[in-house]
Design an enzyme around this catalytic site. Structure first.
Site, PDB file in Angstrom:
ATOM      1  CB  SER A  34      -6.001   1.929 -21.749  1.00  0.00           C
ATOM      2  OG  SER A  34      -7.278   2.030 -22.342  1.00  0.00           O
ATOM      3  CG  ASN A 121     -16.904   8.033 -17.775  1.00  0.00           C
ATOM      4  OD1 ASN A 121     -15.927   7.750 -18.464  1.00  0.00           O
ATOM      5  ND2 ASN A 121     -17.299   9.282 -17.562  1.00  0.00           N
ATOM      6  CB  THR A 166       9.600 -16.646  20.611  1.00  0.00           C
ATOM      7  OG1 THR A 166      10.525 -17.001  21.640  1.00  0.00           O
ATOM      8  CG2 THR A 166       8.286 -17.394  20.853  1.00  0.00           C
ATOM      9  CG  HIS A 167      12.698 -13.344  20.395  1.00  0.00           C
ATOM     10  ND1 HIS A 167      12.513 -11.993  20.481  1.00  0.00           N
ATOM     11  CD2 HIS A 167      11.921 -13.881  21.378  1.00  0.00           C
ATOM     12  CE1 HIS A 167      11.682 -11.704  21.475  1.00  0.00           C
ATOM     13  NE2 HIS A 167      11.303 -12.845  22.036  1.00  0.00           N
ATOM     14  CB  SER A 288      24.365 -23.097  -8.466  1.00  0.00           C
ATOM     15  OG  SER A 288      25.511 -22.397  -8.907  1.00  0.00           O
ATOM     16  CE  LYS A 294      23.776 -22.191  -3.946  1.00  0.00           C
ATOM     17  NZ  LYS A 294      23.839 -21.247  -2.855  1.00  0.00           N
ATOM     18  CG  ASN A 296      20.017 -22.276  -4.999  1.00  0.00           C
ATOM     19  OD1 ASN A 296      20.608 -22.491  -3.942  1.00  0.00           O
ATOM     20  ND2 ASN A 296      20.630 -21.936  -6.115  1.00  0.00           N
ATOM     21  CD  GLU A 301      15.873 -18.088  -3.126  1.00  0.00           C
ATOM     22  OE1 GLU A 301      16.652 -17.161  -3.351  1.00  0.00           O
ATOM     23  OE2 GLU A 301      16.083 -19.266  -3.501  1.00  0.00           O
ATOM     24  CE1 TYR A 328     -12.643   6.804 -15.936  1.00  0.00           C
ATOM     25  CE2 TYR A 328     -12.413   8.754 -17.308  1.00  0.00           C
ATOM     26  CZ  TYR A 328     -12.018   7.468 -16.979  1.00  0.00           C
ATOM     27  OH  TYR A 328     -11.020   6.858 -17.682  1.00  0.00           O
ATOM     28  CD  GLN A 333      -6.581   4.680 -20.032  1.00  0.00           C
ATOM     29  OE1 GLN A 333      -7.664   4.837 -20.574  1.00  0.00           O
ATOM     30  NE2 GLN A 333      -5.452   5.053 -20.585  1.00  0.00           N
ATOM     31  CE  LYS A 336      -9.384  -0.196 -17.077  1.00  0.00           C
ATOM     32  NZ  LYS A 336      -9.033   1.187 -16.675  1.00  0.00           N
TER      33      LYS A 336
HETATM   34  N1  ARG Z   1     -10.020   3.472 -20.935  1.00  0.00           N
HETATM   35  C1  ARG Z   1     -10.766   4.220 -20.001  1.00  0.00           C
HETATM   36  C2  ARG Z   1     -10.410   3.812 -18.583  1.00  0.00           C
HETATM   37  O1  ARG Z   1      -9.865   2.780 -18.428  1.00  0.00           O
HETATM   38  C3  ARG Z   1     -12.222   4.030 -20.238  1.00  0.00           C
HETATM   39  C4  ARG Z   1     -13.085   5.153 -19.770  1.00  0.00           C
HETATM   40  C5  ARG Z   1     -12.849   6.348 -20.610  1.00  0.00           C
HETATM   41  N2  ARG Z   1     -13.730   7.393 -20.278  1.00  0.00           N
HETATM   42  C6  ARG Z   1     -13.535   8.645 -20.721  1.00  0.00           C
HETATM   43  N3  ARG Z   1     -14.393   9.529 -20.369  1.00  0.00           N
HETATM   44  N4  ARG Z   1     -12.516   8.968 -21.454  1.00  0.00           N
HETATM   45  O2  ARG Z   1     -10.651   4.503 -17.624  1.00  0.00           O
END
Ligand code: ARG
Length: 475
Positions: A34, A121, A166-167, A288, A294, A296, A301, A328, A333, A336
């Site tokens: 990760s 964890n 409205t609408h 454009s 143009k 834009n 957007e 956990y 993971q 993120k």
């Molecule tokens: N990279 C892991 C995560 O984002 C960290 C925790 C890993 N824990 C484990 N027991 N392998 O969740």
């Protein structure tokens, strides 16, 4: 791809090599590592580790001199990361092991004591909470700036009449300032949602360890306090296994992005030559490559579109968490990347909106002309019949409908309709009726609390500016 056993010394993972004799299959590393994205948590990871190490020393779990080495070493790691000289390694999987491994190279043996009474964890749960909390604080600042830009423009345009829809059909005249202040209110609730999420988020998972707590005499209140949390989380299983703080933040972000997308859409509409309600300068428009005429509104957007990624991130994380047993699981993971992307997107959208609000100028004559179109003061006529002739509102509505039909048949506005034509429909109508048929008279009359009357708008805009200035001076 190779998963043939190699000798322990050259390939087993340095962190848990005791039980492992072979390196992971290539695809295992590919799906598992990760570091490419969680390196964004480096500052939070180091902050958490420093707090943990200091607490361990205070509790006599490691020596003071080891803690000093660790803290100093971590500061060096952070400096390397900030100056861009740090090399992250995929072999080391994630940010936690990358930082710890570098620490070991710098300070040697004491680095191995940092992970006492801790697990990745609770470490990752802590890092991620700190990261999300920082984003919430940044959103709050950004949204306050956007509100301020809106309120300032609203005060300046407290009298600028535009059609209220409205609408998306012309309904009743309003003022441009009133329209802008509607968004100030919406953003204020968005800030409230972020603040609520922050309050629930602000408990420390650190010390939950792997899932069951620890036998070491740690002080979780101490680390919680050092990291700016209100208290430690009360249950270690919960501490390592919930991501509701991220979900809640993404939910708040989604609603906020929905609000911004509505305003963005209005900017797009207002910028069309058909509407021509506002002008944006070169700063917030693009041309454009083929059509020279143009201009834009790309930033609007893109702001309109960002909600797709942000609401998608909520959905994505909700599906990751659904049905996960305690505590956990590596599934988490996956929390993120979507959260990082959503927060980046919302930050950009807020900043782009603020820029556009500063930049936009209404085309007052066009707005005013449009405000009068579509018999937008018909309700004012009906209200006059109620007030002056004491007609029940339903009857007034009917009479007004007939008058509008007469005007429509002649292809003229209500204001231009001869009194005699109105009197043919309702004989008691006097020329005093014309005093309520202009768009200015209409907006001026809407003095009810929260209504569009310029005096209301000016008062509200000023109150907001004052409130926002006070808050920014205090914060
Ligand atoms: N990279 C892991 C995560 O984002 C960290 C925790 C890993 N824990 C484990 N027991 N392998 O969740």
């Amino acid at each position: 791809m190779s998963d043939t056993p190699k000798s322990k010394s050259q390939s087993a993972n340095a962190m848990w090599g005791g039980r492992f004799s072979a390196s992971p299959a290539e695809i295992m590393q590919e799906i598992n590592a990760s570091i490419d994205f969680d390196k964004a948590l480096s500052p939070q990871d180091i902050r958490g580790s420093k707090a943990h190490a200091s607490m361990l020393a205070e509790q006599g779990i490691i020596t003071k001199s080891d803690a000093r080495e660790i803290v100093k070493g971590l500061d060096q790691v952070l400096a390397e990361i900030q100056s861009g000289t740090f090399t992250y390694s995929r072999q080391l999987e994630d940010v936690h092991m990358n930082v710890e491994s570098r620490l070991k190279t710098i300070i040697g043996e004491p680095a191995g004591r940092l992970h006492t009474a801790r697990s990745r964890n609770d470490q990752v749960a802590t890092d991620f909470r700190l990261w999300v909390r920082d984003r919430i604080d940044a959103f709050d600042k950004g949204l306050a700036m956007l509100q301020r830009a809106l309120a300032i423009k609203a005060e300046r345009h407290a009298d600028t009449v535009m059609p209220g829809f409205t609408h998306l059909q012309p309904a009743q005249p309003v003022t441009f300032g009133h329209h802008l202040l509607a968004y100030v209110e919406m953003l204020s609730r968005d800030r409230g949602r972020f603040a609520d999420a922050r309050a629930r988020l602000n408990e420390s998972p650190l010390g939950s360890a792997a899932l069951a707590g620890t036998s070491f005499p740690i002080d979780r209140h101490r680390t919680a306090e050092a990291l700016g949390f209100d208290r430690p989380m009360a249950n270690s299983l919960d501490g390592v296994s919930d991501r509701d703080f991220a979900l809640e933040t993404l939910a708040a972000a989604s609603i906020c992005a929905i609000h911004l997308s509505r305003f963005a859409e209005e900017i797009v509409i207002w910028m069309t030559p058909q509407f021509g309600f506002i002008k944006l300068t070169d700063k917030f428009t693009t041309g454009s490559s083929i059509m020279p005429q143009k201009r834009n509104p790309d930033a609007a957007e893109l702001t309109r579109a960002k909600v797709g990624r942000i609401a998608g991130a909520f959905q994505s994380l909700a599906m990751v968490m659904k049905g996960l047993p305690l505590a956990y699981s590596k599934d988490m993971q996956e929390d993120k990347e979507v959260t990082f992307d959503a927060c980046e997107s919302l930050g950009l959208a807020i900043a782009a909106m603020t820029g556009m609000v500063d930049d936009m100028e209404p085309v007052a004559e066009t707005m005013r002309a449009a405000a009068g179109r579509g018999y937008s003061t018909a309700t004012d006529l009906a209200d006059w019949l109620v007030r002056t002739l004491k007609l029940p509102f339903r009857d007034a509505h009917h009479v007004t409908g007939r008058i509008v039909a007469a005007a429509e048949a002649q292809g003229i506005d209500l204001e231009a309709l001869p009194l005699a034509t109105m009197q043919a429909i309702e004989p008691r109508i006097s020329k005093d009726v014309f005093s309520v048929l202009s768009v200015d008279a209409s907006v001026k009359s809407r003095v009810s609390y929260g209504g569009t009357a310029p005096q209301n708008v000016r008062k509200m805009a000023r109150a907001w500016i004052k409130r926002l200035e006070k808050a920014s001076a205090a914060g």
